[in-house]
Write an enzyme that holds these catalytic residues in place. Structure first.
Site: not given
Length: 325
Positions: A162, A193, A263, A266, A289, A298
């Site tokens: 990110r 995150k 992004h 990414r 994630h 994806y």
């Protein structure tokens, strides 16, 4: 008498009932809505009248189950969730007014919601475009900027970072560092995150680009006190906004049709890795994630890629209107 009431409240398809006409006059005069808005209200209420006429049911007798059935019909006909939500808003206002006029006991649209819109697929570059961007050399901007921007691209695409994780990288590991790159181990340690740390492999191309950047980053040791791996000309840590601008400019210079943002690289990293490996769990771990459902988007990109390849290359995809025996 019955015939007169049917004509008044259940008009022919495409026509407006007197109740609707009164409501439109209300929003035009008392609410002072723009003519364009009133026209849109009229279109939405014409649709409502047409649905009611098909049942048939008078507008003041419409129930919650009618509204839900009509929402399902619009959704099944391909209307978007956003479009249905706008129509429901118009209907809801109409029945709110009818309630104030004492013509209905309750609003049949009150608790009806439009279907949720499907999440759009993330935008990812093709493999060829990604390689074109990563291989681009902007020699006209000077060796310092070129080395830095090339390293930025390699880490974003090669590691799936990110932009906030990238800006948080320091030159060396320390107790206060949000992240750093271990060149010898070929790893990037990032703070993602939710304050979650993870380790991402740094490939050979990214390692080479980082070495070229570190060789020119601060040759005069003017910025020894600045721990940031990526800095601007004044020695301060590069901001996310600056990276967005540099990447957009670099993608345009590289001849890509679509301006690239961090992004997108990414997304490209995840999509291309999944195409090659098929290992969804590994991609989830590399992206950081928390839930596998976030990564599963994806697989849709992967299928989209396969479908396009099929349409372009498979001889049976080119047969139109013929039996395939």
């Amino acid at each position: 008498m019955a015939q007169a009431r049917e004509t008044a409240d259940t008009p022919a398809p495409g026509a407006l009932s007197p109740l609707v006409e009164r409501y439109l006059e209300h929003v035009r005069v008392e609410k002072r809505l723009a003519d364009r808005t009133v026209t849109l209200y009229a279109l939405d209420l014409t649709k409502l009248s047409d649905f009611a006429a098909q049942v048939p049911v008078e507008l003041i007798q419409v129930q919650n189950h009618h509204i839900r059935r009509w929402v399902a019909s619009m959704h099944g006909g391909g209307r978007s969730g956003r479009g249905i939500a706008l129509i429901l808003s118009g209907w809801r206002g109409f029945y709110t007014w009818l309630g104030r006029e004492g013509l209905v006991a309750s609003n049949p649209v009150q608790d009806v919601r439009a279907p949720k819109a499907g999440k759009p697929l993330p935008k990812a570059l093709s493999v060829d475009d990604s390689v074109q961007l990563a291989s681009f050399e902007g020699k006209d901007q000077g060796p310092w900027l070129e080395a830095r921007d090339a390293a930025l691209v390699e880490l974003l695409y090669g590691g799936g970072l990110r932009v906030g994780e990238l800006t948080g990288l320091d030159v060396h590991a320390s107790t206060s560092a949000r992240g750093w790159v271990d060149g010898q181990a070929g790893e990037a340690h990032v703070l993602g995150k939710g304050g979650k740390r993870r380790t991402v492999p740094v490939g050979a191309k990214a390692s080479e680009a980082l070495q070229r950047w570190l060789a020119v980053r601060d040759p005069a040791h003017a910025f020894d006190s600045q721990a940031a791996l990526f800095i601007g000309r004044n020695g301060t840590r590069l901001s996310a906004q600056s990276i967005w601008l540099r990447l957009k400019q670099r993608s345009q210079q590289a001849g890509l049709a679509t301006p690239v943002h961090p992004h997108m690289l990414r997304h490209s990293f995840a999509s291309h890795l999944l195409q090659s490996s098929g290992d969804l769990r590994a991609v989830q771990e590399l992206l950081g994630h928390a839930n596998i459902s976030t990564t599963q988007v994806y697989t849709r990109l992967d299928f989209q890629h396969l479908a396009k390849a099929y349409d372009a290359a498979h001889p049976r995809a080119k047969i139109k209107g013929k039996d395939a025996d």
